[in-house]
Design a protein around this motif. Structure first.
Motif, PDB file in Angstrom:
ATOM      1  N   VAL A 209       4.827   3.817  -6.719  1.00 31.06           N
ATOM      2  CA  VAL A 209       4.675   4.972  -5.844  1.00 31.06           C
ATOM      3  C   VAL A 209       5.998   5.298  -5.151  1.00 31.06           C
ATOM      4  O   VAL A 209       6.626   4.418  -4.536  1.00 31.06           O
ATOM      5  CB  VAL A 209       3.557   4.722  -4.805  1.00 31.06           C
ATOM      6  CG1 VAL A 209       3.462   5.865  -3.808  1.00 31.06           C
ATOM      7  CG2 VAL A 209       2.222   4.488  -5.507  1.00 31.06           C
ATOM      8  N   ALA A 210       6.409   6.554  -5.248  1.00 29.98           N
ATOM      9  CA  ALA A 210       7.627   7.014  -4.578  1.00 29.98           C
ATOM     10  C   ALA A 210       7.487   6.810  -3.076  1.00 29.98           C
ATOM     11  O   ALA A 210       6.429   7.056  -2.498  1.00 29.98           O
ATOM     12  CB  ALA A 210       7.881   8.483  -4.886  1.00 29.98           C
ATOM     13  N   GLY A 211       8.552   6.351  -2.442  1.00 32.68           N
ATOM     14  CA  GLY A 211       8.544   6.096  -1.009  1.00 32.68           C
ATOM     15  C   GLY A 211       8.152   4.683  -0.647  1.00 32.68           C
ATOM     16  O   GLY A 211       8.294   4.274   0.504  1.00 32.68           O
ATOM     17  N   VAL A 212       7.659   3.925  -1.621  1.00 34.42           N
ATOM     18  CA  VAL A 212       7.303   2.526  -1.381  1.00 34.42           C
ATOM     19  C   VAL A 212       8.526   1.672  -1.705  1.00 34.42           C
ATOM     20  O   VAL A 212       9.036   1.706  -2.821  1.00 34.42           O
ATOM     21  CB  VAL A 212       6.090   2.099  -2.233  1.00 34.42           C
ATOM     22  CG1 VAL A 212       5.872   0.585  -2.159  1.00 34.42           C
ATOM     23  CG2 VAL A 212       4.846   2.844  -1.785  1.00 34.42           C
ATOM     24  N   SER A 213       8.993   0.927  -0.719  1.00 31.89           N
ATOM     25  CA  SER A 213      10.174   0.089  -0.932  1.00 31.89           C
ATOM     26  C   SER A 213       9.831  -1.361  -1.236  1.00 31.89           C
ATOM     27  O   SER A 213      10.626  -2.080  -1.828  1.00 31.89           O
ATOM     28  CB  SER A 213      11.100   0.143   0.288  1.00 31.89           C
ATOM     29  OG  SER A 213      10.429  -0.339   1.438  1.00 31.89           O
ATOM     30  N   GLU A 214       8.635  -1.784  -0.830  1.00 31.50           N
ATOM     31  CA  GLU A 214       8.246  -3.175  -1.075  1.00 31.50           C
ATOM     32  C   GLU A 214       6.729  -3.292  -1.093  1.00 31.50           C
ATOM     33  O   GLU A 214       6.042  -2.592  -0.344  1.00 31.50           O
ATOM     34  CB  GLU A 214       8.806  -4.093   0.026  1.00 31.50           C
ATOM     35  CG  GLU A 214       8.488  -5.553  -0.173  1.00 31.50           C
ATOM     36  CD  GLU A 214       9.069  -6.451   0.924  1.00 31.50           C
ATOM     37  OE1 GLU A 214       8.854  -7.663   0.835  1.00 31.50           O
ATOM     38  OE2 GLU A 214       9.701  -5.950   1.867  1.00 31.50           O
ATOM     39  N   VAL A 215       6.231  -4.166  -1.956  1.00 33.28           N
ATOM     40  CA  VAL A 215       4.819  -4.529  -1.966  1.00 33.28           C
ATOM     41  C   VAL A 215       4.764  -6.047  -2.015  1.00 33.28           C
ATOM     42  O   VAL A 215       5.307  -6.667  -2.925  1.00 33.28           O
ATOM     43  CB  VAL A 215       4.059  -3.929  -3.170  1.00 33.28           C
ATOM     44  CG1 VAL A 215       2.586  -4.318  -3.115  1.00 33.28           C
ATOM     45  CG2 VAL A 215       4.216  -2.418  -3.219  1.00 33.28           C
ATOM     46  N   GLU A 216       4.121  -6.625  -1.022  1.00 33.69           N
ATOM     47  CA  GLU A 216       4.006  -8.079  -0.948  1.00 33.69           C
ATOM     48  C   GLU A 216       2.551  -8.470  -1.066  1.00 33.69           C
ATOM     49  O   GLU A 216       1.700  -7.938  -0.348  1.00 33.69           O
ATOM     50  CB  GLU A 216       4.572  -8.576   0.385  1.00 33.69           C
ATOM     51  CG  GLU A 216       4.511 -10.078   0.542  1.00 33.69           C
ATOM     52  CD  GLU A 216       5.084 -10.535   1.875  1.00 33.69           C
ATOM     53  OE1 GLU A 216       5.967 -11.406   1.852  1.00 33.69           O
ATOM     54  OE2 GLU A 216       4.653 -10.016   2.935  1.00 33.69           O
ATOM     55  N   SER A 217       2.246  -9.391  -1.964  1.00 36.37           N
ATOM     56  CA  SER A 217       0.894  -9.927  -2.094  1.00 36.37           C
ATOM     57  C   SER A 217       0.694 -11.013  -1.046  1.00 36.37           C
ATOM     58  O   SER A 217       1.619 -11.781  -0.744  1.00 36.37           O
ATOM     59  CB  SER A 217       0.689 -10.512  -3.491  1.00 36.37           C
ATOM     60  OG  SER A 217       0.699  -9.477  -4.455  1.00 36.37           O
ATOM     61  N   GLY A 218      -0.522 -11.082  -0.511  1.00 36.87           N
ATOM     62  CA  GLY A 218      -0.788 -12.105   0.490  1.00 36.87           C
ATOM     63  C   GLY A 218      -2.255 -12.194   0.839  1.00 36.87           C
ATOM     64  O   GLY A 218      -3.121 -11.656   0.134  1.00 36.87           O
TER      65      GLY A 218
END
Length: 179
Positions: free
Chosen positions: A23-32
């Protein structure tokens, strides 16, 4: 405008992470893990279903590029918010559909989105809105799983490509541009 974060649980975090990374504008996705009682839970503990945690993702995004509402639209379109404590073959409260708002504005927007979806779908949405308790990052090998391990994992190969196809079909204007 400063980056913001959103915490969403829509089943297996490998599958939701793969969607939001595009997704544009998403800089990071962290699972947790979030929403449970055990301090510093492990994947094995959470998968056992006894900690109360949900597998979730923490999305860091630029609201000037993609809004929180846009993220919610993508979230609801790429998992089944009508299944209680399951997504497909993943069964248990750890796979629940949940939103963990980080402020009052996010909570109000999430509640409004659920009301609107319930109006459209006859009250079938089971997604919960839960307090944003302590966030525990998942173990390193869960991060960016689709790119590093998922394409060799039969489960991921069965679940993630249809989610990505739905994202690409329904949210073309929200995708990162290919380099």
């Amino acid at each position: 405008m400063a980056e913001q974060q959103a915490i969403l649980a829509g089943g297996c975090f490998w599958c939701t992470e793969a969607v939001f990374l595009d997704v544009a504008g998403v800089s990071e996705v962290e699972s947790g893990y979030i929403g449970g009682d055990t301090v510093n839970p492990t994947y094995k503990q959470v998968c056992g279903g006894d900690t109360g945690h949900a597998e979730a993702i923490r999305v860091t995004f630029d609201p000037a590029v993609v809004s929180y509402g846009d993220l919610l639209d993508i979230f609801f379109a790429t998992h089944d918010p009508t299944q209680l404590n399951r997504q497909g073959n993943d069964v248990g409260t750890q796979y629940r559909s949940a939103i963990f708002p980080l402020d009052e504005s996010q909570e109000a927007e999430a509640r409004a989105k659920i009301v609107a979806l319930n109006d459209e779908q006859g009250g079938r949405i089971v997604t919960t809105i839960e307090p944003a308790t302590t966030w525990y990052p998942a173990e390193d090998y869960h991060q960016d799983y689709w790119a590093t391990e998922g394409q060799r994992n039969p489960y991921c190969m069965a679940v993630i490509p249809p989610k990505l196809q739905k994202l690409r079909k329904s949210f073309q204007n929200r995708l990162k541009q290919e380099a």
